[in-house]
Design a protein around this motif. Structure first.
Motif, mmCIF file in Angstrom:
data_model
loop_
_atom_site.group_PDB
_atom_site.id
_atom_site.type_symbol
_atom_site.label_atom_id
_atom_site.label_comp_id
_atom_site.label_asym_id
_atom_site.label_seq_id
_atom_site.Cartn_x
_atom_site.Cartn_y
_atom_site.Cartn_z
ATOM 1 N N ASP A 29 0.808 -1.092 0.206
ATOM 2 C CA ASP A 29 0.042 0.080 0.152
ATOM 3 C C ASP A 29 0.999 1.325 0.052
ATOM 4 O O ASP A 29 1.394 1.824 1.050
ATOM 5 N N SER A 70 0.115 4.063 -1.013
ATOM 6 C CA SER A 70 -0.577 5.502 -0.670
ATOM 7 C C SER A 70 -0.168 5.927 0.922
ATOM 8 O O SER A 70 -0.154 6.861 1.274
ATOM 9 N N ARG A 92 -6.890 3.203 6.124
ATOM 10 C CA ARG A 92 -5.775 2.181 5.257
ATOM 11 C C ARG A 92 -5.403 1.270 6.356
ATOM 12 O O ARG A 92 -5.427 0.032 5.858
ATOM 13 N N ILE A 107 -6.108 -2.880 6.070
ATOM 14 C CA ILE A 107 -4.977 -3.811 6.028
ATOM 15 C C ILE A 107 -4.729 -4.599 7.165
ATOM 16 O O ILE A 107 -4.672 -6.043 7.024
ATOM 17 N N ILE A 130 3.044 -1.139 5.774
ATOM 18 C CA ILE A 130 3.045 -1.202 4.568
ATOM 19 C C ILE A 130 3.658 -2.663 4.306
ATOM 20 O O ILE A 130 3.096 -3.525 3.242
ATOM 21 N N SER A 158 0.877 -4.975 4.740
ATOM 22 C CA SER A 158 -0.073 -4.928 3.382
ATOM 23 C C SER A 158 0.406 -5.848 2.397
ATOM 24 O O SER A 158 -0.256 -6.330 1.544
#
Lengths: 383, 710
Positions: free
Chosen positions: A17, A19, A307, A311, A374, A377
């Protein structure tokens, strides 16, 4: 060549991810801008480089971004194996800081780094260690939290809490409690256990607050007690304990809808809000960018947390899920507590606002945790 | 397991949404709903306002003699709130040793009740540099030695009542003044010109807005307006003449205190008085004296209670702070006969040349059915014999005016109140409008006033339950300025000025101009106080005879009531016309515990045929107008002549006076008794010896006046 690869062999980069990282970097640059605006005027007045703090923060952000990238690439499942070691090292660091640390604002919480102008705050790194260790511990039990397991988990929390209490740093203690509550709640602790521990916790806090009245030693320091009093009664000691509460709300309120413009805020420029580049950085945003600026910032944070929440949900790995929950709890609590205190709906505690507050340890740790998320994710498809 | 995890995650998500909603709501509240209030707080946080006190304007006389000025003066203030009770004594002892002021004095100044108990109090003023240095060397906490602008009255008590004084602002005016930008420590005008012209004298305070940070360091100057000094006030007073007037009034009072009253056998108390000199051509007040007086410097430098009491609460000189010239109410006595005479003429009751036999008293004829008092005696019950209007005024025949006032009473119609109307026409019963505070309007009694007085305060005015109706006796008393008549000295001067100048009643000006001291591109701005005409009165036919009667007041030949006072007076070119008055004061002297003595009144103008100045003198409980007040007026008139020589008025130099020369039959022209009526300058009047007549410059035996007329 459109061969269907096996899930396990697909590149993690496909799922990562990005973003989240971009939002973190964006927040960090807003933070640099606010660091500049809340310090330039006084630095200039004193004949120093007005960008001193901003430059330092840029350095921290750069380190943070590197750490984030690093944390993304190494498979997070390896962390699980080193969780206990990391936990131990950090606990030793917390013990060491009590003896070798430097004292600032009445708390012995920093290691002086020889030859460098900034210090290391082990409690910040302890957050990462506790998130990983607690997630690993709970994941090892497969989310089967019986009373004994729960007690052990509490013990894992109690050690850093005790050590930080000795510094003392009430705010960071609360962050650990938030992490613990979040992870244990999601991990499946029974509601009655949580309720009971909460009650015990409340009794302990009230007991500490009134320990001197009950005939025991004063467990809470005077400043902490005053801050709580000031929170409940803003007219208490206007030039002293209530000063921060009032001044930060004045600064935010003076911003109005559109704010006074970058570098134009008088409360910000004239150093009327103490600790503005660190714990009260949000007031600079509120005064200079107004309600619109605050809304944009809150939306960015909301996006970030949302987000992370997704996740957490989509991860197939329990360790990943719990680690993510830990990070989510930590960010949520820090954001709410920090912004809440500047706006007068939470008592004042020294908790930095992630990515915005000036400070090396907290920025690097925030980036590291985002890197971890991240990482999770990217590998959510792996079990 | 997975089900539970999802449920709990959902709970966590909802919790986060809730927390963010709280943050949004709070931000909305702070930044939209209460932003105005908080912005205002933010502004007061960083803006520091520094007010600089403007220099107070000066007060000067008409020729530039400074009557009120500012000086730099070293003061010591002590803030006793920094000490526990009793600890302050140690500090005071040390101070006392240094500045050589007894501890008790310092203490009494600390106990001053007029300022706030926690504020720093001024304990010593007028220190020089070394005094300040020595005190600051002690470095006692709460003790401050500093320079301050302080008001000083260089001429001391001269013109004290006119100039006034400054003092700490009172509780009542504090709020209003602070809003106007005054500093709490500033002193404001408390009386006189200082009070009336406070707004002009004060000026505009300077105001600097600074942007300061949390430690008070200045970052920027947001705005700056420098202080505008107050304007200078030029009075119409002449300081020398004022000093002379005050001095002669005081000397006159002292002389009266050495005179034994025939009525009581005691010395006259002569407790106070007032004297006013006016230019009757434009209403300028040239001097205004009031006794007892004081030095305004006493009131500026923080007077102790004891000092205050000794000057201002002295029972033998009461009301030192009052300006008796505008605040003192007196019965005018015979001076008021001018009004009665004019009223009689107006009502066509008097034929000016008709003979009247003054038998020493006036009795209300039986046919009118007298109630109450029926016989009214002359002052000393002495019959004056045959008088006409002119000699009735000159010799002050009470019986003549008793009759006039009595006859006026019985005219039923508009003219019944002819005396009251004429008095009103000449400005009695209302404020003259001179630029001084607390001016009294006095009263001219009529039926309504009598009734009102009797009903509101019967104990004082009507102890025997007399009729509240306006009786003939009331009108008769009014006719000679007794009874329900009270006037101020300035009203007397103003009314005689109006009569002398032919009917123009001014509002007296005591201020000549206000000069702003801040010079702009066009120089300093000046506000001139032009003569203010209240009204122009027309006097009835025969008023020339009244004038003639007033001319004789100082004439021995015509047995004027003030002739003794003016014996040896150099009347060449400065002959006077006037009227004496002796007013019975009602009530008892509260200190001496006996009936009040008569008050002496004298009003005169000079020169007789070219009237320029009018002098009014009133002396409380000092005896006869001709004996006590007239000598004071005489000396003031002599000072006036000197004043005119010192400051020759270009306007005055060549105005040809127009003597009224009465027609006297050729056969009678040699006789003294007739020629004494004739004004100077008339061909058949008394000729002043040539050598002594300054108006005959060429020495040809014909006065210059006459030559000019040819």
């Amino acid at each position: 060549m459109n061969l269907p690869l096996r899930k396990e062999l697909r590149s993690p980069l496909r799922y990562a991810d990005y973003s989240l990282g971009l939002v973190a970097i964006l927040l960090a640059f807003i933070g640099v801008a606010l660091n500049y605006s809340s310090t330039w005027r006084v630095l200039e007045f004193n004949g120093q480089d007005p960008a001193t703090y901003a430059k330092r923060q840029i350095l921290f952000v750069a380190i943070g971004i590197l750490v984030m990238i690093g944390a993304t690439f190494l498979d997070y499942r390896l962390y699980r194996d080193f969780a206990n070691q990391a936990y131990l090292i950090v606990m030793l660091a917390l013990v060491g800081v009590l003896f070798f640390g430097v004292e600032r604002n009445g708390a012995r919480a920093w290691y002086e780094l020889p030859g460098l102008t900034f210090q290391l705050q082990p409690a910040e790194f302890a957050k990462v260690a506790v998130v990983i260790a607690l997630a690993a511990f709970v994941a090892n039990k497969d989310g089967n939290l019986r009373l004994v397991t729960l007690s052990n988990a509490f013990l894992m929390l109690a050690v850093p809490l005790g050590l930080i209490y000795l510094q003392p740093d009430l705010g960071t203690m609360l962050v650990f409690i938030a992490i613990g509550m979040g992870v244990l709640l999601v991990a499946g602790a029974q509601i009655k256990h949580i309720v009971i521990t909460s009650l015990v916790g409340i009794v302990v806090v009230v007991g500490m607050f009134n320990s001197d009245n009950l005939g025991g030693p004063a467990l809470l320091r005077e400043t902490q007690e005053q801050r709580l009093t000031a929170f409940l009664d803003p007219t208490f000691d206007v030039q002293g304990a209530s000063y921060n509460v009032n001044q930060s709300q004045i600064a935010i309120g003076a911003g109005g809808l559109r704010g006074q413009g970058w570098l134009q805020g008088t409360q910000t420029n004239l150093n009327l809000v103490p600790e503005q580049e660190t714990d009260f950085i949000f007031t600079a945003l509120g005064e200079e960018f107004g309600f619109i600026g605050i809304s944009l910032l809150l939306l960015l944070y909301s996006y970030m947390l949302a987000r992370m929440w997704f996740i957490t949900r989509s991860s197939n790995d329990l360790f990943g899920t719990f680690a993510c929950v830990g990070a989510l709890s930590m960010f949520t609590f820090q954001i709410f507590q920090n912004i809440g205190m500047t706006m007068g709906i939470m008592p004042i505690t020294g908790i930095p606002l992630p990515f915005l507050s000036h400070g090396g340890s907290s920025t690097v740790v925030a980036f590291g945790l985002i890197g971890l998320v991240i990482n999770i994710s990217a590998r959510k498809h792996l079990a | 397991m997975n089900e539970q995890l999802n449920r709990r995650l959902a709970f966590l998500g909802i919790l986060i949404i809730g927390l963010f909603a709280a943050l949004f709501t709070r931000a909305w509240y702070l930044q939209v709903l209460t932003t105005d209030e908080l912005s205002e707080k933010a502004r007061s946080n960083y803006v520091e306002i520094v007010i600089t006190e403007p220099t107070r304007g000066r007060i000067l006389d008409r020729h530039g003699v400074v009557l009120a000025d500012n000086i730099r003066s070293g003061v010591i203030t002590v803030n006793q709130s920094r000490y526990a009770p009793g600890q302050i004594d140690f500090v005071l002892e040390q101070l006392s040793a240094l500045i050589e002021v007894p501890v008790s004095t310092l203490k009494s100044r600390l106990d001053d009740q007029q300022t706030h108990p926690l504020a720093a109090k001024v304990v010593a003023t007028g220190l020089d540099e070394y005094g300040l240095l020595r005190v600051s060397e002690l470095s006692l906490p709460g003790v401050e030695a500093k320079w301050e602008m302080s008001r000083i009255y260089p001429q001391n008590e001269i013109g004290a009542h006119v100039v006034g004084y400054v003092g700490a602002m009172s509780q009542g005016q504090e709020d209003r003044l602070l809003q106007l930008g005054y500093l709490p420590s500033e002193r404001v005008g408390k009386s006189g010109i200082e009070q009336i012209f406070e707004a002009d004298l004060h000026g505009q305070p300077g105001r600097t807005e600074l942007e300061v940070d949390s430690t008070g360091r200045v970052h920027r100057i947001l705005s700056q307006t420098s202080a505008t000094p107050g304007s200078d006030i030029y009075l119409s007073i002449d300081a020398d003449l004022q000093a002379a007037t005050e001095s002669y009034l005081r000397q006159g009072l002292i002389a009266a205190r050495k005179t034994v009253s025939d009525d009581s056998g005691f010395f006259y108390p002569a407790i106070g008085g007032a004297a006013v000199v006016m230019d009757l051509r434009n209403g300028d007040v040239l001097s205004m004296a009031s006794h007892p007086t004081y030095d305004p410097n006493w009131l500026v430098g923080g007077i102790t209670t004891l000092e205050y009491q000794s000057v201002f609460e002295n029972p033998y000189a009461p009301g030192a702070l009052n300006n008796r010239a505008v605040q003192g109410l007196y019965s005018p006595g015979s001076v008021f006969k001018l009004i009665t005479a004019l009223a009689g003429l107006e009502a066509r009751l008097i034929s000016p040349r008709a003979a009247f036999y003054d038998v020493g008293y006036f009795q209300i004829p039986d046919k009118y059915g007298c109630t109450g008092r029926c016989t009214f005696y002359n002052a000393d019950k002495a019959p004056l014999g045959i008088v006409d209007l002119s000699s009735a005024i000159t010799r002050s025949s009470d019986a003549y005016f008793y009759k006039v006032a009595h006859d006026l009473y019985w005219i039923r119609g508009d003219e019944q109140w002819a005396i009251q109307d004429m008095a009103e026409l000449l400005g009695f019963g209302s404020q003259t409008g001179v630029q001084l505070p607390f001016e009294k309007s006095g009263r001219i009694g009529d039926g309504d006033i009598k009734e009102a007085l009797f009903e509101t305060n019967p104990d004082a005015y009507n102890p025997y339950g007399e009729s509240t109706q306006w009786l003939p006796g009331d009108n008769i008393n009014t006719g000679i300025g007794q009874g329900f008549v009270s006037v101020t000295a300035i009203q007397l001067a103003n009314a005689y000025a109006a009569f002398a100048n032919g009917g123009t009643l001014f509002s007296p000006n005591i201020v000549e101009k206000v000069v702003a001291r801040s010079e702009d591109r066009f120089g300093s701005s000046v506000i001139d106080f032009d003569p203010r005409i209240q009204r122009i009165a027309e006097f009835p036919e025969g008023s020339g005879v009244v004038r003639e009667g007033l001319h004789g007041v100082a004439s021995k030949a015509r047995r004027g009531t003030a002739w003794r006072a003016f014996e040896g007076y150099d009347s060449s070119g400065y002959a006077i016309a006037g009227k004496t008055g002796t007013a019975q004061a009602e009530g008892r002297n509260p200190v001496l515990q006996r009936k009040k003595e008569d008050s002496a009144v004298f009003v005169a103008w000079a020169p007789r045929h070219d009237p320029r100045y009018v002098v009014a003198v009133v002396m409380e409980e000092a005896g006869f107008g001709g004996e006590a007040a007239a000598p004071v007026a005489r000396r003031i008139l002599e000072a006036l002549r000197a004043y005119e020589q010192r400051w020759p008025d270009p306007q005055v130099a060549f105005i040809p006076p127009q003597p009224e020369c009465p027609e006297i039959p050729e056969a009678l022209r040699g006789y003294d008794a007739f020629t004494s009526y004739v004004p100077e300058g008339c061909p058949w009047g008394i000729q002043v010896p040539r050598a002594n007549n300054p108006e005959d410059v060429d020495g040809d035996g014909i006065p210059d006046l006459e030559e000019r007329n040819q």
